[in-house]
Scaffold this motif. Structure first.
Motif, mmCIF file in Angstrom:
data_model
loop_
_atom_site.group_PDB
_atom_site.id
_atom_site.type_symbol
_atom_site.label_atom_id
_atom_site.label_comp_id
_atom_site.label_asym_id
_atom_site.label_seq_id
_atom_site.Cartn_x
_atom_site.Cartn_y
_atom_site.Cartn_z
ATOM 1 N N LEU A 22 1.071 -1.512 -0.705
ATOM 2 C CA LEU A 22 0.936 -0.993 -2.066
ATOM 3 C C LEU A 22 -0.309 -0.121 -2.115
ATOM 4 O O LEU A 22 -1.432 -0.613 -1.986
ATOM 5 C CB LEU A 22 0.814 -2.152 -3.060
ATOM 6 C CG LEU A 22 1.109 -1.839 -4.529
ATOM 7 C CD1 LEU A 22 2.538 -1.350 -4.686
ATOM 8 C CD2 LEU A 22 0.866 -3.064 -5.388
ATOM 9 N N PRO A 53 5.879 -2.359 4.106
ATOM 10 C CA PRO A 53 5.524 -1.659 2.862
ATOM 11 C C PRO A 53 4.225 -2.184 2.264
ATOM 12 O O PRO A 53 4.106 -3.367 1.959
ATOM 13 C CB PRO A 53 6.720 -1.948 1.948
ATOM 14 C CG PRO A 53 7.270 -3.242 2.451
ATOM 15 C CD PRO A 53 7.020 -3.281 3.929
ATOM 16 N N PRO A 91 4.763 1.653 -3.288
ATOM 17 C CA PRO A 91 5.068 1.150 -1.944
ATOM 18 C C PRO A 91 5.017 2.269 -0.901
ATOM 19 O O PRO A 91 5.606 3.336 -1.090
ATOM 20 C CB PRO A 91 6.481 0.576 -2.087
ATOM 21 C CG PRO A 91 6.636 0.307 -3.546
ATOM 22 C CD PRO A 91 5.850 1.372 -4.240
ATOM 23 N N GLY A 129 3.791 -4.210 -0.657
ATOM 24 C CA GLY A 129 4.670 -3.676 -1.682
ATOM 25 C C GLY A 129 6.055 -4.284 -1.557
ATOM 26 O O GLY A 129 6.303 -5.177 -0.731
#
Length: 365
Positions: A244, A242, A209, A357
């Motif tokens: 990924l 967030p 994240p 994320g």
């Protein structure tokens, strides 16, 4: 043995087994309902006789059964050879297309007709693969040609400056050195960008994240001196987003976008706005700037390597035309989507949609 011959032998063997089983079943049936011996009575003279029925039947049945099996063997081999050839014909076309592609012709397509069976799916998948390879090769060829041109230009300018200094020793060496330094710096930037882009498809990174809002703030802070020098205001805002991916690569992505937005802006009092948002399954980064009006057909070409607008050509911070190309590659490496949209009043809006994320837990109170 070839596949066609093996299939023909398999068909013939299957027919032989099926025919043998059929003949055995007939013989068993005959043995069950036909007596071993039969008594024949002649009513005229009253004579009787016993005849072996089964042995006589066997004498008649055996040669005919052998003839049937021989016919099935020949029929199975010939028919199996023909059927195998018809069934393997699409595979032969695929093999020929593979040989053609191996020899360097990527424009050839199978375009297998007929119903949608396994061979049709294989041929369509092969055509799709060839199309992608051809597009990738063409892109690499264009990239190599453009890269050669980009690297040749500063070298040619350096040679001209050196020839000028040699021909006229009274020239201002300080001015020539400054120009050589500028040209050499540009060549180094182009080389580093080319190396970065050439390694783009080989990136392997651990996905974790990464908060795009923090990355955006870091990139804006890093490029603030350039923005102040050009009279451009940078605005950042939005939600915690967030994504990924890789923090260094995403920082490179945002930095390239912000730098591109600063360079392609109004000569004075321009604006760059960086915002982040989060969706159900994605994190969204948006970078938009004021600037010249872009036509819809210009926008899709901006992510191609070495594409430059008029503003970049006359700017004092001229880049090498690889910023958005690197952004596109990083976005693809993160399974994201890059969207470029011209703003009605001038400038560009770039949206990067990345897999989301996990959101951080709120702090305990």
């Amino acid at each position: 043995m070839s596949v066609r011959l093996r299939l023909a032998l398999s068909y013939a063997g299957f027919l032989m087994v099926a025919g043998t089983l059929l003949l055995v079943a007939v013989w068993v049936f005959l043995l069950r309902y036909v007596p071993d011996r039969a008594v024949l009575i002649n009513r005229d003279d009253g004579l009787t006789g016993v005849f072996p029925v089964r042995s006589a039947l066997l004498d008649v049945f055996a040669p005919r059964a052998a003839a049937v099996l021989a016919f099935l063997l020949v029929f199975g081999l010939v028919g199996g050879w023909i059927l195998a050839g018809r069934m393997l014909a699409p595979l032969t076309r695929i093999t020929d297309a593979t040989r053609t592609a191996t020899n360097g012709s990527l424009s050839h397509r199978i375009r297998l007709p007929g119903r949608n069976d396994e061979f049709r799916e294989l041929a369509d998948a092969f055509d799709t693969m060839l199309a992608r390879i051809e597009a990738h090769v063409c892109e690499q060829q264009r990239f190599a040609a453009n890269a050669s041109h980009e690297l040749r230009t500063p070298l040619a300018v350096s040679k001209s400056l050196l020839d000028l200094a040699r021909a006229d020793p009274d020239q201002d060496t300080g001015r020539i050195i400054d120009r050589l330094h500028t040209v050499n710096t540009r060549a180094i930037e182009a080389t580093e960008a080319l190396l970065l882009l050439s390694r783009a498809h080989q990136w392997s990174f651990t996905r974790e994240p990464v908060d795009l809002s923090l990355v955006a703030e870091e990139a804006a802070e890093t490029l603030l001196p350039l923005a102040e020098k050009r009279g451009v205001t940078i605005e950042t805002g939005g939600d915690i987003a967030p994504a990924l991916g890789s923090q260094p690569l995403l920082l490179q992505l945002v930095t390239n976008l912000v730098q591109n937005a600063i360079v392609h802006n109004l000569p004075d009092r321009g604006t760059v706005r960086v915002t982040t948002a989060v969706g159900p399954v994605s994190a969204v980064l948006t970078v938009e700037n004021t600037g010249d009006v872009l036509t819809p057909h210009q926008v899709p070409t901006l992510t191609e390597p070495f594409q430059r607008g008029t503003e970049r050509l006359r700017a004092d911070h001229a880049g090498v035309g690889l910023g958005l190309a690197i952004v596109k590659t990083i976005t693809g490496a993160h399974d994201g989507t890059l969207t470029l949209t011209p703003r009605p009043g001038g400038g560009l809006r770039v949206t990067v949609d990345l897999p989301a994320g996990r959101r951080p837990h709120p702090p305990c109170r």
